[in-house]
Scaffold this motif. Structure first.
Motif, PDB file in Angstrom:
ATOM      1  N   GLN A 175      10.033   2.302   7.373  1.00  0.00           N
ATOM      2  CA  GLN A 175      11.483   2.384   7.197  1.00  0.00           C
ATOM      3  C   GLN A 175      11.919   1.605   5.959  1.00  0.00           C
ATOM      4  N   ARG A 176      11.405   0.410   5.799  1.00  0.00           N
ATOM      5  CA  ARG A 176      11.803  -0.422   4.658  1.00  0.00           C
ATOM      6  C   ARG A 176      11.431   0.253   3.333  1.00  0.00           C
ATOM      7  N   CYS A 212       3.520   0.217  12.486  1.00  0.00           N
ATOM      8  CA  CYS A 212       3.816   0.386  11.062  1.00  0.00           C
ATOM      9  C   CYS A 212       5.181   1.031  10.809  1.00  0.00           C
ATOM     10  N   SER A 213       5.891   1.425  11.855  1.00  0.00           N
ATOM     11  CA  SER A 213       7.138   2.166  11.692  1.00  0.00           C
ATOM     12  C   SER A 213       8.197   1.368  10.929  1.00  0.00           C
ATOM     13  N   SER A 214       8.328   0.078  11.228  1.00  0.00           N
ATOM     14  CA  SER A 214       9.347  -0.725  10.546  1.00  0.00           C
ATOM     15  C   SER A 214       9.011  -0.894   9.067  1.00  0.00           C
ATOM     16  N   GLU A 247      13.882   2.384   0.113  1.00  0.00           N
ATOM     17  CA  GLU A 247      13.901   1.963  -1.292  1.00  0.00           C
ATOM     18  C   GLU A 247      14.047   3.154  -2.245  1.00  0.00           C
ATOM     19  N   LYS A 248      13.734   4.369  -1.743  1.00  0.00           N
ATOM     20  CA  LYS A 248      13.778   5.556  -2.601  1.00  0.00           C
ATOM     21  C   LYS A 248      14.669   6.678  -2.060  1.00  0.00           C
ATOM     22  N   TYR A 284       0.834  -1.200   0.000  1.00  0.00           N
ATOM     23  CA  TYR A 284       0.000   0.000   0.000  1.00  0.00           C
ATOM     24  C   TYR A 284       0.872   1.255   0.000  1.00  0.00           C
ATOM     25  N   LEU A 285       1.901   1.292   0.840  1.00  0.00           N
ATOM     26  CA  LEU A 285       2.805   2.442   0.880  1.00  0.00           C
ATOM     27  C   LEU A 285       3.483   2.653  -0.477  1.00  0.00           C
ATOM     28  N   ARG A 286       3.965   1.564  -1.069  1.00  0.00           N
ATOM     29  CA  ARG A 286       4.646   1.674  -2.356  1.00  0.00           C
ATOM     30  C   ARG A 286       3.722   2.185  -3.455  1.00  0.00           C
ATOM     31  N   SER A 287       2.423   1.925  -3.332  1.00  0.00           N
ATOM     32  CA  SER A 287       1.474   2.300  -4.389  1.00  0.00           C
ATOM     33  C   SER A 287       1.442   3.802  -4.630  1.00  0.00           C
ATOM     34  N   TRP A 288       1.850   4.603  -3.638  1.00  0.00           N
ATOM     35  CA  TRP A 288       1.867   6.056  -3.810  1.00  0.00           C
ATOM     36  C   TRP A 288       3.196   6.699  -3.425  1.00  0.00           C
TER      37      TRP A 288
END
Length: 329
Positions: free
Chosen positions: A120-121, A115-117, A125-126, A89-93
């Motif tokens: 971080q991951r 959800c913090s870890s 990535e960006k 979900y995070l990566r989707s935006w």
């Protein structure tokens, strides 16, 4: 019958008579296709807006996304999921949001322990993570079968480690001196005054001076996860210059826009809930009359509750002095 507020309850509300004016200040996703402007609040889904925002325009991005919890945002429900699903979900935006950041810009993302870890991951990535801020969130009831959650994280990340902007002098802390040290009888590293002993100190990545908005504070709204103006003021001052441009893709009730406005920056916020956008616009209108940020004054951040305490002492001393002068005359 509408429930009457208590006398000291300053929680923001919008009357039916105010809706038309506030709605006129809100943009729709279609509006930014033809004109992308600073100091804009957009009522819409992030996915419907993000491709129409130019890349590389923001000095600072502050993100307070839905945490990986079951949460109701006035009719819009976010459901918890597995860590893997939440990261997708995070990566989707998130990747597209990062594209909007300047090469020397900074990004902050808020999260809780659950959800913090994952955050971080995905951030790594960006971007390059510079630090993790942990702040004391003193609100809420205790838990019978667990430790009460009294902390939240903010991940601090940049595009380029060698050229991001950071102004630590703008976010210095003013703290009470408990055990004052003297050199030849004079204060060393602190100042002595009739209102108390204080020292100016560098901020750490643990913030225990934040007050969560509550009903007697004019910044308070009924948003279930509203962030304090003081919290965001630190991010804005440290990581953007005057006239800087700040982006909040999950704006909520408008704290990032209000703080940016009060501190001489520009803002662009996206929020899917129309009512929250109205709250944000009303807060911005109120900011024209009241530029103060609770806990921040004279260019420094005060420990929790100490600024009001000193202001009260100052007022008491002033009243006593004026009384003595009147009696003397």
């Amino acid at each position: 019958m509408e429930k009457k507020k208590a006398e000291r309850n300053r929680t923001l509300s919008v009357s039916p008579e105010e809706v038309e004016l506030l709605d006129s200040l809100i943009k729709n996703p279609e509006d930014i296709k033809s004109s992308f402007e600073k100091d804009t609040i957009v009522n819409g889904d992030l996915f419907a807006c993000i491709d129409d925002i130019p890349d590389g325009v923001f000095d600072l991005i502050i993100i307070d996304p839905p945490y990986n919890l079951d949460k109701d945002f006035h009719g819009r429900h976010f459901s918890s999921m597995s860590s893997e699903q939440y990261e997708d979900y995070l990566r989707s935006w998130f990747y597209k949001v990062c594209d909007k950041l300047k090469d020397d810009g900074s990004l902050y993302m808020c999260g809780d322990w659950k959800c913090s870890s994952s955050m971080q991951r995905v951030i790594e990535e960006k971007l390059i993570i510079i630090n993790r801020i942990t702040w004391q969130r003193e609100k809420g009831r205790g838990a019978l079968s667990n430790w009460k959650n009294g902390m939240e994280d903010i991940w601090f990340a940049v595009k380029n480690r060698s050229k991001y902007f950071f102004d630590v002098k703008s976010v210095m802390m003013k703290r009470k001196v408990i055990a004052p040290y003297r050199d030849n009888g004079k204060p060393k590293g602190w100042e002595e005054s009739s209102l108390g002993n204080y020292r100016i100190t560098y901020p750490s990545n643990f913030w225990d001076d934040i007050s969560i908005p509550f009903w007697s504070m004019p910044e308070n709204t009924n948003h279930p996860t509203q962030k304090p103006e003081k919290l965001y003021a630190k991010l804005v001052l440290a990581s953007s210059r005057k006239e800087g441009f700040i982006f909040d893709p999950f704006m909520g009730s408008g704290t990032s826009a209000v703080v940016a406005n009060k501190l001489g920056r520009h803002y662009f916020g996206i929020e899917i809930n129309r009512e929250y956008c109205q709250w944000a616009c009303k807060r911005l209108l109120n900011a024209k009359k009241n530029r103060t940020i609770q806990g921040y004054a004279d260019g420094v951040f005060w420990e929790r509750n100490t600024l009001n305490e000193q202001q009260k002492k100052h007022q008491d001393k002033k009243e006593i002095s004026e009384s003595l002068e009147l009696n003397f005359e």
